[in-house]
Structures are given as structure tokens and as C-alpha cells.
Design a protein around this motif. Structure first.
Motif, mmCIF file in Angstrom:
data_model
loop_
_atom_site.group_PDB
_atom_site.id
_atom_site.type_symbol
_atom_site.label_atom_id
_atom_site.label_comp_id
_atom_site.label_asym_id
_atom_site.label_seq_id
_atom_site.Cartn_x
_atom_site.Cartn_y
_atom_site.Cartn_z
ATOM 1 N N TRP A 192 0.838 -1.192 0.000
ATOM 2 C CA TRP A 192 0.000 0.000 0.000
ATOM 3 C C TRP A 192 0.873 1.242 0.000
ATOM 4 O O TRP A 192 1.592 1.522 0.944
ATOM 5 C CB TRP A 192 -0.936 -0.009 1.213
ATOM 6 N N ALA A 193 0.784 2.002 -1.101
ATOM 7 C CA ALA A 193 1.627 3.191 -1.251
ATOM 8 C C ALA A 193 1.159 4.336 -0.370
ATOM 9 O O ALA A 193 1.938 5.249 -0.062
ATOM 10 C CB ALA A 193 1.639 3.639 -2.713
ATOM 11 N N GLY A 194 -0.093 4.305 0.036
ATOM 12 C CA GLY A 194 -0.619 5.373 0.875
ATOM 13 C C GLY A 194 -1.980 4.991 1.408
ATOM 14 O O GLY A 194 -2.538 3.943 1.061
ATOM 15 N N ALA A 195 -2.517 5.838 2.260
ATOM 16 C CA ALA A 195 -3.845 5.612 2.826
ATOM 17 C C ALA A 195 -4.505 6.945 3.100
ATOM 18 O O ALA A 195 -3.848 7.895 3.555
ATOM 19 C CB ALA A 195 -3.765 4.790 4.114
ATOM 20 N N ILE A 196 -5.794 7.021 2.801
ATOM 21 C CA ILE A 196 -6.611 8.176 3.159
ATOM 22 C C ILE A 196 -7.660 7.669 4.140
ATOM 23 O O ILE A 196 -8.595 6.954 3.761
ATOM 24 C CB ILE A 196 -7.248 8.826 1.924
#
Length: 341
Positions: A192-196
Motif C-alpha cells: 500500500w503506497a498510501g492511505a486516506i
């Protein structure tokens, strides 16, 4: 206690309460997307990701939806906006999460909504009853298993759509789903490159222990009119002081309920109208008008009594479209308790 939202400090996660929640979510959610276009897919996943001894059966079918309208299949490098499903039918979240679809054209993103195990149509052991009735079956309903499911769905999407290694997966979620999104990013940054994470609640216990969440809920009604919280306080007191028959008549119940059960039912309605107090009509849990807590507060003031104020809250949350019928039957409804007698 200075706030009427005391019920927010206690949540009941017994198997009977879980069955009530599952039944209510199943009844409330659509089976196919209606707000945004998406195609349904299925993937077989292990019921237990962490044991060498397989369960019987060993796998279950997990549902996910994909919209690739703005994703370039030739380049296959665009990002994937991945909604980590939480505690309801995934279609319910798909129909109410417009931000991901609105942002997808700008980023050339694929949008994926993956269902949480034991919800919607993604049941290990085949059905809600089979999954919940045996303690060893429900033991596979854990955060860790759900996160492993979503890791597996990401691998499935990569393979099925032949994504390039540079294509980034960004986890999205709200509330418990937001916790899942941030935990996915923290635990598996190589996936996972990022999370919002919208309204993530990793420190929710602090809000509960301090009663801060209840105070915030109370303030939402009080900011609209200072007269509403005292009416609700009086109504909660009347639940315990008046006879069950009188309370049932005042609240429009089909049959009397225990005060503790009613406290939870009314409290759930009052809290949810703030938590999902959108400035437009919505159908997330129940069909409610725009700013439902304001509508409820106006009705409370018009009623002018404690039990009348509670009835006003029930009417707006549970009966704004007339769905309750001639009386409120909370047997098996979201937040319901045991009838008296």
C-alpha cells in the motif's frame, strides 16, 4: 452525568447484538450499486490466512467491485483507489463514497471496493447463520484476517488487470474502514503506497472513557437550540421513571421494551443523525432528511416534553419515509433489545 449521550460510552458486541446488526445492514443495503457504475467480481480466499491446518471448507467467496472507466489499460500504470470495506454490505459504502469516483478522472485511477468478510455477500461457511452460530466459525472474524483478505484482493487485481509494478495502491476508508486503511499502510507499506483514512478511530477508547464523543453529540443539538439537550435528558429519565406501558404509548412502540434497550435504540438514533448529518437527504443506514439532527431538534421543541423529544428523534431516524408503519417494532432492528413479558 452532564450529557444525555451517556449511552455512547457503552457498546454491546455479544453474538445476539451482532446478529441484529447483520440483519439490519442486510435489509438496508442495496445488492447492486445504484449511485456509481461498478462491476462485481469474486475471488476465493482462505478462511484462515494464518494456520497450516485448513478449515472445512478451506475457502470462501469474497465480493469486490471495480470501476476502471478512467484507468488506462494500455499503460496499466495508473493508481488504484481501494476502499477497505467495513462493517456492512460493501454496496452501502460504494453508493455513499463519491470522493473516490470524483477524484478518479484526475488521477486516471481504477476504483475498487472490497467487501469485509462476514458482511454483505462475503460469508465464510456460506451464510450469516453458519458463520455466527458456531464459536469456532466466528473466530475468523478478526481485523488481521480482514487485512489479509484485502492484501490478497490487491494481488488479484494486479494480476487480473496486468498492472505494472509501478501502479500504486492507495487504501481508502471511513470510521472502522479508515482504521483498516491506515493499518494496511502501516503493516504492509510494500503493498500500500498510501492511505486516506477519514474519521479514523484508533484512539476511540479515549473518546469513550472521557465521554468526549457524547459531549460532541450533545453540542451538535445544543448548537442548533439550547432547548433540545434538556428535553432529551428528561426523556431518558422518564424511560426509567414511568411505567413500561406509558413509555411504549408515548414512543409509539408496538410493544413495551426494557428501559436499557430503549436507551440504546434512541441513543443510537440521536448519535447517528449527528455522525451522518449530511447537508442532503441520505440513505446510509436509514432514509433521513438533510441535517437530520436539526430536523429532530425542531420536532423535539415542538413536542415540548421529554418522552415527546425521544419520540421526535425516533420519528426522524426510523420513520422519516413512513417505513415504520403504524408503530415501532424494534424486535430484531438495529439497536433493539428484548421485549418485556
Amino acid at each position: 452525568q452532564s450529557t444525555w449521550g451517556q449511552f455512547l460510552s457503552v457498546y454491546f458486541f455479544s453474538l445476539p447484538m451482532l446478529r441484529i446488526l447483520w440483519a439490519a445492514f442486510a435489509a438496508a443495503a442495496a445488492t447492486v450499486p445504484t449511485a456509481y457504475p461498478a462491476t462485481e467480481y469474486r475471488v476465493d480466499l482462505p478462511i484462515d490466512h494464518f494456520n497450516f491446518r485448513p478449515t472445512t471448507p478451506a475457502t470462501f467467496s469474497l465480493r469486490y467491485f471495480v470501476n476502471d472507466d478512467h484507468w488506462d489499460a494500455k499503460k496499466a500504470t495508473g493508481p488504484v483507489f481501494f476502499y477497505a470495506g467495513n462493517e456492512a454490505n460493501i454496496v452501502q459504502f460504494l453508493n455513499n463514497s463519491g470522493f473516490m469516483f470524483e477524484a478518479a478522472p484526475q488521477f486516471g485511477a481504477m476504483v475498487v471496493f472490497a467487501e469485509h468478510r462476514y458482511y454483505g455477500e462475503s460469508f465464510p461457511f456460506g451464510s450469516a447463520a453458519a458463520g455466527l452460530d458456531a464459536p469456532d466459525h466466528v473466530s475468523y472474524l478478526t481485523v488481521e484476517q480482514a487485512m489479509a483478505d484485502f492484501d490478497a484482493v490487491s494481488r488479484t487485481v494486479r494480476a487480473k488487470w496486468r498492472l505494472q509494478p509501478s501502479a500504486a495502491f492507495v487504501a481508502f476508508g471511513g470510521s472502522y474502514g479508515a482504521n483498516l486503511a491506515l493499518w494496511l499502510r502501516m503493516k504492509s507499506p510494500h503493498v500500500w503506497a498510501g492511505a486516506i483514512a477519514s474519521s479514523a478511530t484508533p484512539l476511540k477508547h479515549l473518546l469513550r472513557e472521557s465521554n468526549a464523543f457524547a459531549r460532541i453529540t450533545t453540542e451538535a443539538y445544543g448548537n442548533y437550540s439550547a432547548g433540545c439537550p434538556p428535553l432529551v435528558q428528561a426523556g431518558f429519565k422518564a424511560l426509567y421513571a414511568d411505567s413500561p406501558a406509558a413509555v411504549a404509548k408515548a414512543l409509539g412502540l408496538c410493544s413495551p421494551l426494557e428501559p436499557d434497550a430503549l436507551y440504546g435504540i434512541v441513543g443510537d438514533a440521536l448519535e447517528t443523525m449527528v455522525q451522518y448529518g449530511y447537508p442532503y437527504p441520505s440513505h446510509f443506514y436509514q432514509p433521513v432528511p438533510a441535517f437530520p439532527f436539526r430536523v429532530a431538534c425542531r420536532a423535539m421543541l415542538a413536542a415540548g416534553t421529554g418522552l415527546g423529544a425521544l419520540r421526535a428523534g425516533l420519528d426522524v431516524f426510523y420513520n422519516s419515509s413512513g417505513q415504520a408503519g403504524r408503530c415501532f417494532n424494534f424486535d430484531g432492528a438495529r439497536g433493539a433489545g428484548r421485549p418485556l413479558g
